[in-house]
Design an enzyme around this catalytic site. Structure first.
Site, PDB file in Angstrom:
ATOM      1  CE1 TYR A 128      -5.466  11.218 -11.410  1.00 46.85           C
ATOM      2  CE2 TYR A 128      -6.007  12.497 -13.355  1.00 46.85           C
ATOM      3  CZ  TYR A 128      -5.462  11.368 -12.785  1.00 46.85           C
ATOM      4  OH  TYR A 128      -4.905  10.397 -13.586  1.00 46.85           O
TER       5      TYR A 128
ATOM      6  CB  SER B  91       2.225  11.754 -15.783  1.00 52.67           C
ATOM      7  OG  SER B  91       1.571  12.994 -15.839  1.00 52.67           O
TER       8      SER B  91
ATOM      9  CE  LYS C  93      -1.903  10.542 -12.175  1.00 57.24           C
ATOM     10  NZ  LYS C  93      -1.058   9.360 -11.896  1.00 57.24           N
TER      11      LYS C  93
ATOM     12  CG  ASN D 245      -0.118   1.684 -12.510  1.00 56.48           C
ATOM     13  OD1 ASN D 245      -0.586   2.296 -13.469  1.00 56.48           O
ATOM     14  ND2 ASN D 245      -0.834   0.807 -11.804  1.00 56.48           N
TER      15      ASN D 245
ATOM     16  CG  ASP E 152      -1.824   1.143   1.360  1.00 56.63           C
ATOM     17  OD1 ASP E 152      -1.561   2.192   0.731  1.00 56.63           O
ATOM     18  OD2 ASP E 152      -2.831   1.016   2.081  1.00 56.63           O
TER      19      ASP E 152
HETATM   20  N1  LIG Z   1      -7.677   5.139 -16.821  1.00 58.07           N
HETATM   21  C1  LIG Z   1      -7.345   6.287 -17.336  1.00 58.07           C
HETATM   22  O1  LIG Z   1      -8.083   6.861 -18.172  1.00 58.07           O
HETATM   23  C2  LIG Z   1      -6.027   6.933 -16.939  1.00 58.07           C
HETATM   24  C3  LIG Z   1      -5.574   8.004 -17.717  1.00 58.07           C
HETATM   25  C4  LIG Z   1      -4.380   8.622 -17.374  1.00 58.07           C
HETATM   26  C5  LIG Z   1      -3.655   8.168 -16.285  1.00 58.07           C
HETATM   27  N2  LIG Z   1      -4.113   7.129 -15.539  1.00 58.07           N
HETATM   28  C6  LIG Z   1      -3.289   6.703 -14.395  1.00 58.07           C
HETATM   29  O2  LIG Z   1      -3.010   5.328 -14.523  1.00 58.07           O
HETATM   30  C7  LIG Z   1      -2.729   4.786 -13.226  1.00 58.07           C
HETATM   31  C8  LIG Z   1      -3.460   3.457 -13.090  1.00 58.07           C
HETATM   32  O3  LIG Z   1      -4.843   3.660 -13.182  1.00 58.07           O
HETATM   33  P1  LIG Z   1      -5.809   2.685 -13.984  1.00 58.07           P
HETATM   34  O4  LIG Z   1      -6.434   3.464 -15.055  1.00 58.07           O
HETATM   35  O5  LIG Z   1      -5.125   1.419 -14.300  1.00 58.07           O
HETATM   36  O6  LIG Z   1      -6.989   2.476 -12.901  1.00 58.07           O
HETATM   37  P2  LIG Z   1      -7.341   1.241 -11.957  1.00 58.07           P
HETATM   38  O7  LIG Z   1      -7.587   0.021 -12.759  1.00 58.07           O
HETATM   39  O8  LIG Z   1      -8.432   1.741 -11.076  1.00 58.07           O
HETATM   40  O9  LIG Z   1      -6.003   1.039 -11.127  1.00 58.07           O
HETATM   41  C9  LIG Z   1      -5.626   1.851 -10.057  1.00 58.07           C
HETATM   42  C10 LIG Z   1      -4.675   1.039  -9.209  1.00 58.07           C
HETATM   43  O10 LIG Z   1      -4.129   1.855  -8.169  1.00 58.07           O
HETATM   44  C11 LIG Z   1      -4.208   1.095  -6.983  1.00 58.07           C
HETATM   45  N3  LIG Z   1      -4.173   1.881  -5.761  1.00 58.07           N
HETATM   46  C12 LIG Z   1      -5.030   2.829  -5.323  1.00 58.07           C
HETATM   47  N4  LIG Z   1      -4.655   3.274  -4.108  1.00 58.07           N
HETATM   48  C13 LIG Z   1      -3.530   2.583  -3.762  1.00 58.07           C
HETATM   49  C14 LIG Z   1      -2.668   2.564  -2.642  1.00 58.07           C
HETATM   50  N5  LIG Z   1      -2.873   3.344  -1.598  1.00 58.07           N
HETATM   51  N6  LIG Z   1      -1.598   1.724  -2.660  1.00 58.07           N
HETATM   52  C15 LIG Z   1      -1.368   0.905  -3.717  1.00 58.07           C
HETATM   53  N7  LIG Z   1      -2.162   0.857  -4.795  1.00 58.07           N
HETATM   54  C16 LIG Z   1      -3.226   1.691  -4.817  1.00 58.07           C
HETATM   55  C17 LIG Z   1      -5.507   0.309  -7.107  1.00 58.07           C
HETATM   56  O11 LIG Z   1      -5.481  -0.740  -6.199  1.00 58.07           O
HETATM   57  P3  LIG Z   1      -6.772  -1.362  -5.450  1.00 58.07           P
HETATM   58  O12 LIG Z   1      -7.210  -2.499  -6.339  1.00 58.07           O
HETATM   59  O13 LIG Z   1      -6.275  -1.807  -4.147  1.00 58.07           O
HETATM   60  O14 LIG Z   1      -7.785  -0.259  -5.353  1.00 58.07           O
HETATM   61  C18 LIG Z   1      -5.392  -0.139  -8.544  1.00 58.07           C
HETATM   62  O15 LIG Z   1      -4.557  -1.265  -8.660  1.00 58.07           O
HETATM   63  C19 LIG Z   1      -3.133   5.847 -12.223  1.00 58.07           C
HETATM   64  O16 LIG Z   1      -1.965   6.500 -11.740  1.00 58.07           O
HETATM   65  C20 LIG Z   1      -3.968   6.823 -13.049  1.00 58.07           C
HETATM   66  O17 LIG Z   1      -3.908   8.133 -12.536  1.00 58.07           O
HETATM   67  C21 LIG Z   1      -5.280   6.492 -15.849  1.00 58.07           C
END
Ligand SMILES: NC(=O)c1ccc[n+]([C@@H]2O[C@H](COP(=O)([O-])OP(=O)(O)OC[C@H]3O[C@@H](n4cnc5c(N)ncnc54)[C@H](OP(=O)(O)O)[C@@H]3O)[C@@H](O)[C@H]2O)c1
Length: 274
Positions: free
Chosen positions: A146, A132, A150, A81, A54
Site C-alpha cells: 500500500y 495520497s 501511495k 480518490n 471501474d
Molecule cells: N480511510 C483512511 O483512513 C484513509 C487514509 C488515507 C488515505 N485514504 C485514501 O482515501 C481514498 C478513499 O478511501 P476511503 O477511506 O474513502 O475508503 P472507502 O470508503 O472504502 O472508499 C474506497 C472507494 O474506492 C473504490 N474503489 C475500489 N476499487 C475500485 C476500482 N477498481 N474502481 C473504482 N473504484 C474503486 C470503492 O468502490 P466500491 O464501493 O466499488 O468498492 C470505494 O468507493 C483511498 O485512495 C485511500 O487510499 C484513506
C-alpha cells in the site's frame, strides 16, 4: 459558469463526502463508481450524474468521461480518490494481488488522468486532485505494498505537475491521516501465510499493537477530508500538498523534523517491536 468535478470511488467514504460537498457548493458532479446500481442516496441530488467507472476498466473510464462531458459540457476538476489497502507480509501476497493493488491505486489513477488530459489540454485549464495518504510520506510495518502505491502517487503527482502547469493544468495532492470510512473494514485486505512461520512472531504482536493504536477518537470524518479537497480545488493557489486531519498534521510535521533512525526507533517503540 458552474464548475464540474469528476470523482472516482464515489460510492463511499471520502469520495461520497466529496460528492455531497461539491454539490452543496453549487458544482456539477460526475459521481463515478463501480456499482452505480447500488447507489440510493446520491441519485437524489440535483446536478449529480452517477456514472459507472471501474478504474481497472479503460472502456468504463472513457464512457464515464464522455457521459460527463455530454451532460455538463466540460470538466474542471478530477478527484482521483478510488483506492484500497493491501496489508500483510510482502512474501505472502500473491502476484495477482500485488498487481491489483497497483492497478487500482496507481495504474487506475494514471488511466483516468490520461483519459481526461486531452480535454484539459484543449480547454487550457483543469485540475487533478490525487488522494495520497500520510502513508505516502511515512510507513508503518506490514503495509509495504500500500505504501509503495501511495509513494508512487506522491512522486508521480509532484513530477507531472511541472509539465502540466505551463498548459494551465494544476495537480494537487491530498494526504489524509486516519479517516473514519469503510477503508479499515471492506477496503483493507490482510494477507499473511502463517506457514511462513519465521514471520509469525512479528506479525501477531504488531497487528495487536496496531489495533491498540487505532483510536477512533483520533480519526477524522470523511467530511473533513472533503472540506480540504474543496479548499484545494478553489483556493486559487499553486499549493501542491494538503494535509487532512489533525493526526496527519502531527505525524507529517514530526516526521519532517526527525532523522530516519529516530523515526524508526519511535515507530518500533509505539508498536512494541524488538
Ligand atoms: N480511510 C483512511 O483512513 C484513509 C487514509 C488515507 C488515505 N485514504 C485514501 O482515501 C481514498 C478513499 O478511501 P476511503 O477511506 O474513502 O475508503 P472507502 O470508503 O472504502 O472508499 C474506497 C472507494 O474506492 C473504490 N474503489 C475500489 N476499487 C475500485 C476500482 N477498481 N474502481 C473504482 N473504484 C474503486 C470503492 O468502490 P466500491 O464501493 O466499488 O468498492 C470505494 O468507493 C483511498 O485512495 C485511500 O487510499 C484513506
Amino acid at each position: 459558469m458552474k464548475k464540474t468535478i469528476l470523482i472516482t470511488g464515489a460510492s463511499s467514504g471520502i469520495g461520497k463526502a466529496s460528492v455531497k460537498k461539491f454539490q452543496a457548493e453549487g458544482w456539477n458532479v460526475i459521481a463515478t463508481m463501480r456499482s452505480p446500481e447500488n447507489e440510493t442516496e446520491l441519485n437524489e441530488l440535483e446536478d449529480v450524474l452517477i456514472a459507472k467507472l471501474d478504474v481497472q476498466d479503460q472502456q468504463s473510464i472513457d464512457k464515464a468521461v464522455q457521459a460527463g462531458l455530454a451532460q455538463f459540457g466540460r470538466i474542471d476538476v478530477v478527484l482521483n480518490n478510488a483506492g484500497y489497502g493491501l496489508l500483510g507480509t510482502f512474501e505472502s501476497v500473491a502476484k495477482d494481488s500485488i498487481q491489483r493493488q497497483y492497478d487500482v491505486n496507481v495504474f487506475g489513477l494514471f488511466d483516468v488522468t490520461r483519459t481526461v488530459l486531452p480535454y484539459f489540454r484543449k480547454q487550457k485549464s483543469g485540475m487533478f486532485i490525487n488522494i495520497s495518504s500520510v502513508g505516502g510520506k511515512i510507513t508503518f510495518p506490514l503495509t509495504s505494498l500500500y505504501h509503495s502505491t501511495k509513494f508512487a502517487v506522491e512522486g508521480f503527482s509532484e513530477s507531472v505537475h511541472y509539465e502540466l502547469a505551463p498548459l494551465g493544468i494544476k495537480v494537487k495532492i491530498v494526504e489524509p491521516g486516519s479517516v473514519t470510512t469503510d477503508f479499515g473494514g471492506r477496503s483493507l485486505d490482510f494477507q499473511h501465510d502463517t506457514n511462513l512461520d519465521e514471520y509469525n512472531d512479528f506479525v501477531g504482536p504488531v497487528m495487536e499493537s496496531f489495533q491498540a493504536l487505532m483510536d477512533p477518537a483520533k480519526s477524522s470524518p470523511s467530511e473533513l477530508v472533503a472540506e480540504v479537497i474543496y479548499g484545494a480545488a478553489t483556493d486559487g493557489s499553486d499549493q501542491l500538498r494538503y494535509r487532512a486531519g489533525a493526526d496527519a498534521e502531527q505525524m507529517l510535521s514530526a516526521r519532517g523534523a526527525m532523522s530516519d533512525e529516530a523515526f524508526i526507533d519511535m515507530m518500533k517503540q509505539q508498536l512494541d517491536i524488538k
